[in-house]
Design a protein around this motif. Structure first.
Motif, PDB file in Angstrom:
ATOM      1  N   CYS A   1       0.956  -0.949  -0.068  1.00 62.15           N
ATOM      2  CA  CYS A   1       0.051   0.039  -0.072  1.00 62.15           C
ATOM      3  C   CYS A   1       0.954   1.122   0.047  1.00 62.15           C
ATOM      4  CB  CYS A   1      -1.091   0.177   1.229  1.00 62.15           C
ATOM      5  SG  CYS A   1      -2.067  -0.973   1.275  1.00 62.15           S
TER       6      CYS A   1
ATOM      7  N   ASN B   1      -5.380   3.153  -4.173  1.00 64.81           N
ATOM      8  CA  ASN B   1      -7.151   2.450  -4.751  1.00 64.81           C
ATOM      9  C   ASN B   1      -7.380   1.860  -2.649  1.00 64.81           C
ATOM     10  OD1 ASN B   1      -7.296   1.270  -7.036  1.00 64.81           O
ATOM     11  ND2 ASN B   1      -5.835  -0.401  -6.979  1.00 64.81           N
ATOM     12  N   SER B   2      -6.416   1.682  -2.182  1.00 63.86           N
ATOM     13  CA  SER B   2      -6.504   1.527  -0.645  1.00 63.86           C
ATOM     14  C   SER B   2      -7.062   3.069  -0.175  1.00 63.86           C
ATOM     15  CB  SER B   2      -5.423   1.647   0.031  1.00 63.86           C
ATOM     16  OG  SER B   2      -4.989   1.602   1.563  1.00 63.86           O
TER      17      SER B   2
ATOM     18  N   LYS C   1     -10.809   0.926  -2.324  1.00 62.03           N
ATOM     19  CA  LYS C   1     -10.697  -0.364  -2.031  1.00 62.03           C
ATOM     20  C   LYS C   1      -9.574  -1.469  -2.079  1.00 62.03           C
ATOM     21  CE  LYS C   1     -12.685   1.767  -6.357  1.00 62.03           C
ATOM     22  NZ  LYS C   1     -11.578   2.663  -7.469  1.00 62.03           N
ATOM     23  N   ARG C   2      -9.432  -2.316  -2.480  1.00 60.95           N
ATOM     24  CA  ARG C   2      -8.140  -3.419  -2.195  1.00 60.95           C
ATOM     25  C   ARG C   2      -6.823  -3.143  -2.472  1.00 60.95           C
ATOM     26  NH1 ARG C   2      -7.566  -9.193  -4.017  1.00 60.95           N
ATOM     27  NH2 ARG C   2      -5.136  -9.811  -3.897  1.00 60.95           N
TER      28      ARG C   2
ATOM     29  N   CYS D   1       0.668  -8.203  -3.842  1.00 64.89           N
ATOM     30  CA  CYS D   1      -0.370  -8.014  -3.576  1.00 64.89           C
ATOM     31  C   CYS D   1      -1.361  -8.876  -4.684  1.00 64.89           C
ATOM     32  CB  CYS D   1      -0.585  -6.406  -4.581  1.00 64.89           C
ATOM     33  SG  CYS D   1      -0.064  -6.303  -6.125  1.00 64.89           S
TER      34      CYS D   1
END
Ligand SMILES: Cc1cc2nc3c(=O)[nH]c(=O)nc-3n(C[C@H](O)[C@H](O)[C@H](O)COP(=O)(O)O)c2cc1C
Ligand code: SF4
Length: 505
Positions: free
Chosen positions: A261, A269-270, A274-275, A432
């Motif tokens: 991340c 995304n985080s 989101k994932r 990921c």
């Protein structure tokens, strides 16, 4: 009398809170009037808790101080270290980004302004967006998060993008091993980061910002949240920045704690809920970033360096460094060292000078075997490379990378095969999962290193092939850079990879 006791989390881990309480209690017992200020750290971690006493004739340093030392401290009989600025480790630094850290009360905006804070922002408010971006370009500032991408070019792309909304995102995920500069800066001088983000917003035309801060940093989270509130209350943030009619506001968002991340697209995304999976580039975040809008994603140190560039001018900043590595690098010295901590200096010092001289060699007193520069994906540099200058190009030429400038020292008891295995395992755990070379390759890599450990010499060429595939085929640097620690360990320390075979024979 003023007594400074750091509230930095490294100092707290070493007992700073108990020392601060003891100072207050002992002063009350004696009926003494004194002011206890919880400052940031000066970054000399082996001296923490480092207490400074200001009786009006400069700040005298004492450390490490234990609660039991406090009566002697207040009597003036505790042996001291002299003025902080005269301690050799501190005296040889060039503090630009960290100029105020440890000097000021982190949450006093008045103290901040009294030590040069907001001067850069006031100057930027008189400039156009293009002039602001040009100033950053001229300073030669490159991203301090890892890749070293020129900040001016990134800002210019966002400036040129046409959109109804743009964003500044600060990457405060700081997951690299041996790194702590981002945390230290946020805990010790949070307004610098805020000021840098406001200037970035004015430069590119973004009115909102986010700090993506790792959940493992509770102290930094609370200091940053408090600083944002104070800055908003004082009109540094909000619809009318310092009465200029221009708007910029920001908030702190907490990440859940995955290494990937910190990669800018996974971070976005985080941040969007989101994932945290890496996005393929293009599109660049500068054009389609947070919520699909043009976004500057910069590291804490990159953004926190912006105010001093505007306060002192691009030419002043660019005057430090070597080649295309301009300004200062905030080196974080960790691992098996006599003197660990934050050391800010112009790019160009040699790795050997840093490790052997500044850091004083190993804490164990044994010979240095290797130094991992640039986090878990950085190469292991043997003493033979110690004349390499700390700069982006020089380290690259020596087979390494500077990354976020974390430097982790190992003595001659280190098992390089074990460390290579750890790097592969780290990649397998933190992957990921989006691309095969990283997701599967790292698992196979661990198995292959285990084969080598069992004495299977043929597995060495397999490991080399696998590293080539990961390097060339991975979507992001997590898989793509894992070969650096693995291959540097194999290349520089072949005996550690042959040892077990000999033992088995
Ligand atoms: C796996 C991985 C982890 C990363 N972690 C961080 C991080 O914790 N902090 C950071 O600033 N950059 C990190 N980066 C680099 C970011 O993707 C990005 O380059 C950086 O935030 C850009 O800011 P800068 O130009 O100011 O360096 C990471 C990259 C990768 C591939
Ligand atoms: S290299 Fe690893 S972390 Fe990066 S995108 Fe591929 S699977 Fe994800």
């Amino acid at each position: 009398m003023k007594v400074y006791v750091p509230m930095d989390s490294a100092a707290k881990a070493l007992g700073a809170d108990a020392v601060a309480e003891a100072v207050v209690a002992e002063a009350a017992r004696r009926g003494m009037t004194l002011e206890v200020i919880r400052n940031g750290t000066r970054g000399m971690i082996w001296l923490e808790p480092l207490v400074e006493v200001d009786t009006g004739a400069g700040r005298q340093a004492y450390g490490p101080v234990a609660p039991g030392d406090v009566p002697a401290l207040l009597d003036g009989t505790l042996p001291g270290l002299g003025r902080v600025e005269d301690i050799a480790f501190f005296a040889r630094q060039t503090r630009l980004t960290f100029a105020r850290c440890g000097v000021t009360d982190p949450l006093s905006l008045d103290d901040y302004a009294a030590h040069g804070g907001l001067a850069g922002l006031r100057r930027a408010l008189g400039m156009t967006g293009a002039q602001i971006v040009a100033e950053v370009t001229d300073s030669g500032l490159r991203g301090r998060g890892g890749a070293g991408f020129p900040t001016g070019i990134k800002w210019n792309t966002v400036l040129g993008a046409v959109a109804d909304q743009k964003y500044i995102v600060c990457n405060a995920d700081e997951g690299d091993s041996g790194t702590f500069a981002d945390r230290m800066l946020m805990e010790g001088d949070p307004f610098t980061l805020i000021e840098g983000m406001v200037i970035a917003g004015l430069g590119v035309g973004a009115s909102r910002g986010y700090v993506y801060l790792r959940s493992e940093y509770p102290d930094a989270i609370s200091v940053m949240n408090a600083a944002v509130q104070i800055a908003r209350g004082a009109g540094v943030l909000g619809p009318d920045v310092l009465g200029s009619g221009r708007a910029f506001d920001m908030e702190i968002r907490v990440g859940a704690g995955a290494y990937v991340c910190g990669e800018e697209t996974a971070l976005l995304n985080s941040l969007e809920g989101k994932r945290g999976v890496v996005r393929a580039k293009p599109p660049l975040p500068a054009l389609e970033g947070f919520l699909g809008k043009p976004t500057v994603v910069n590291n804490v140190i990159s953004l926190a360096t912006v105010p001093v560039i505007f306060e002192k001018g691009a030419a002043f900043y660019a005057g430090f460094g070597l080649g295309r590595s301009r300004g200062t690098v905030t080196l974080q010295i960790a691992g098996n060292v006599a003197r660990g901590g934050l050391f800010e200096t112009a790019f160009g010092m040699s790795l050997g000078e840093l490790v052997l001289d500044v850091a004083g060699g190993t804490a164990s007193g044994r010979a240095v075997k290797a130094v991992q520069v640039g986090g878990p994906l950085g190469a292991y540099m043997p003493p033979a490379t110690f004349d390499t200058a700390l700069g982006y190009e020089d380290l690259d030429a020596a087979g390494g990378l500077i990354g976020h400038a974390g430097v982790v020292v190992f003595d001659d008891t280190a098992d390089m095969l074990g460390l290579a295995r750890f790097a592969m395992e780290f990649c397998a755990v933190e992957s990921c999962g989006k691309c095969t070379p990283c997701r599967i390759g790292a698992v196979r890599g661990v198995e292959t290193i285990d084969r080598i450990a069992r004495g299977d010499a043929e597995a060495i060429s397999l490991l080399t092939d696998l590293c080539e595939t990961m390097k060339d085929g991975s979507l992001c640097a997590l898989g793509g850079f894992t070969p650096y620690p693995v291959m540097s360990a194999l290349t520089h320390f072949p005996k550690d990879f042959a040892r077990r075979k000999e033992a088995a024979e």
